[in-house]
Design an enzyme around this catalytic site. Structure first.
Site, PDB file in Angstrom:
ATOM      1  N   SER A 250      -6.406   1.421  -3.412  1.00 38.55           N
ATOM      2  CA  SER A 250      -6.056   0.472  -4.466  1.00 38.55           C
ATOM      3  C   SER A 250      -5.393   1.183  -5.639  1.00 38.55           C
ATOM      4  O   SER A 250      -4.504   0.623  -6.289  1.00 38.55           O
ATOM      5  CB  SER A 250      -7.286  -0.312  -4.932  1.00 38.55           C
ATOM      6  N   GLU A 251      -5.801   2.441  -5.922  1.00 40.81           N
ATOM      7  CA  GLU A 251      -5.118   3.256  -6.927  1.00 40.81           C
ATOM      8  C   GLU A 251      -5.196   4.731  -6.574  1.00 40.81           C
ATOM      9  O   GLU A 251      -6.135   5.175  -5.885  1.00 40.81           O
ATOM     10  CB  GLU A 251      -5.709   3.066  -8.338  1.00 40.81           C
ATOM     11  N   VAL A 252      -4.215   5.473  -7.064  1.00 43.54           N
ATOM     12  CA  VAL A 252      -4.177   6.928  -7.001  1.00 43.54           C
ATOM     13  C   VAL A 252      -3.840   7.413  -8.412  1.00 43.54           C
ATOM     14  O   VAL A 252      -3.021   6.792  -9.105  1.00 43.54           O
ATOM     15  CB  VAL A 252      -3.112   7.417  -5.999  1.00 43.54           C
TER      16      VAL A 252
END
Length: 307
Positions: A46-48
């Site tokens: 979902s995020e990095v």
């Protein structure tokens, strides 16, 4: 062969392979914006996050956050997880790691407090970067179409479905029970239709739905859907949890209060997460929201930048 190192952690859990996975790319100063986006898309989390030297040496680091499709100004689990990873180091960009980190982000300065157990960093807490803002209401029919439910499953006992933000904008809506929460399925056509009607900021239309699970109104179970960001469901969403918690406290009749809210998320995905939120209200105005949670390391490795 040029490489850049990464670590992955599961956030808002103390159990590996639960919670929300995050990849933290340290030493990212040599990466272009396009390379960061490609790496985030490749991980498909979902995020990095990408950690760079701070512009102001008084701060700890500059942190950029990417979903699989775009850069966003703020998010909860990336800050908690990034702080946990950096907290394992002796120093950050030549400065000793203390008890508080300051991240430069597009949403502003984000302060993160490290939590230790027997001298080891095991958790982190962040303060939401912005005040509570409430946007337009959303019809129950729009919410229901997004998650393939009957409109009657979307209730407005406490509030109508609405946009809320403490740094990143989310649609939040209450459902009539755990059965409806479990039955929710994202409908891409419904999300495209909703995004076409609504104005959001920072990312595409994302929907956070919840139920009250006990007689204690501050125990909440939630699910998060963001298919327009290529995240059909997110197992833990600190920024959405903070927005919802702040909004619910703002609606409480008490003018002054301090409350701990627990949001359980990701259960239906098999990635149970626990997000703790401490919300302060003074004179009828929400003045502070702190998001906290545990983390556990999972993987480390190198990304090949060129052959």
């Amino acid at each position: 062969m040029d490489t850049v190192s990464y670590v992955t952690v599961d956030v808002f859990t103390a159990t590996r392979f639960e919670g929300n996975p995050l990849a933290v790319i340290s030493g990212a100063g040599g990466l272009t914006d396009a390379a960061m986006q490609k790496i985030a898309t490749e991980f498909n989390y979902s995020e990095v996050t990408f950690v760079l030297p701070p512009d102001d040496p008084q701060n700890s680091a500059r942190v950029r956050i990417f979903t699989p499709t775009m850069e966003i100004p703020f998010a909860g689990h990336p800050n908690v997880g990034t702080a946990y990873v950096l907290g394992q180091q002796a120093e950050i960009f030549g400065k000793p790691v203390g008890d508080t980190l300051r991240f430069e982000e597009k949403a502003g300065i984000v302060e993160v407090s490290l939590k230790r157990r027997e001298g080891r960093v095991t958790a982190a807490a962040i303060r939401a970067p912005g005040p509570l803002t409430i946007g337009d209401t959303i019809t129950r029919e729009t919410i229901a179409r997004c998650i393939t439910l009957d409109p009657g499953a979307v209730i407005a006992t406490t509030h109508a479905p609405v946009f809320a933000s403490v740094g990143l904008n989310f649609a939040v809506a209450e459902l009539d029970g755990l059965d409806s929460l479990a039955a929710a399925r994202p409908n891409l056509a419904g999300f495209h239709e909703a995004a076409g009607r609504q104005v959001t900021s920072g990312h595409d239309f994302s929907l956070f739905v919840y139920v009250r699970t006990t007689e204690d109104p501050w125990n909440i179970r939630a699910r998060m859907f963001a298919p327009l960001d290529n995240v059909s469901e997110d197992p833990a969403t600190g920024s959405a949890s903070a927005a919802l918690a702040a909004y619910l406290v703002s609606l409480a009749p008490e003018a002054d209060m301090n409350v701990r809210i627990t949001i359980e998320q990701g259960v239906e995905m098999g990635r149970r997460s626990l997000i703790a939120l401490d919300v302060a209200k003074s004179g009828g105005i929400v003045t502070d929201v702190v998001i906290s949670g545990s983390c556990v390391p999972v993987m480390r490795g190198e990304i090949l930048l060129r052959d």
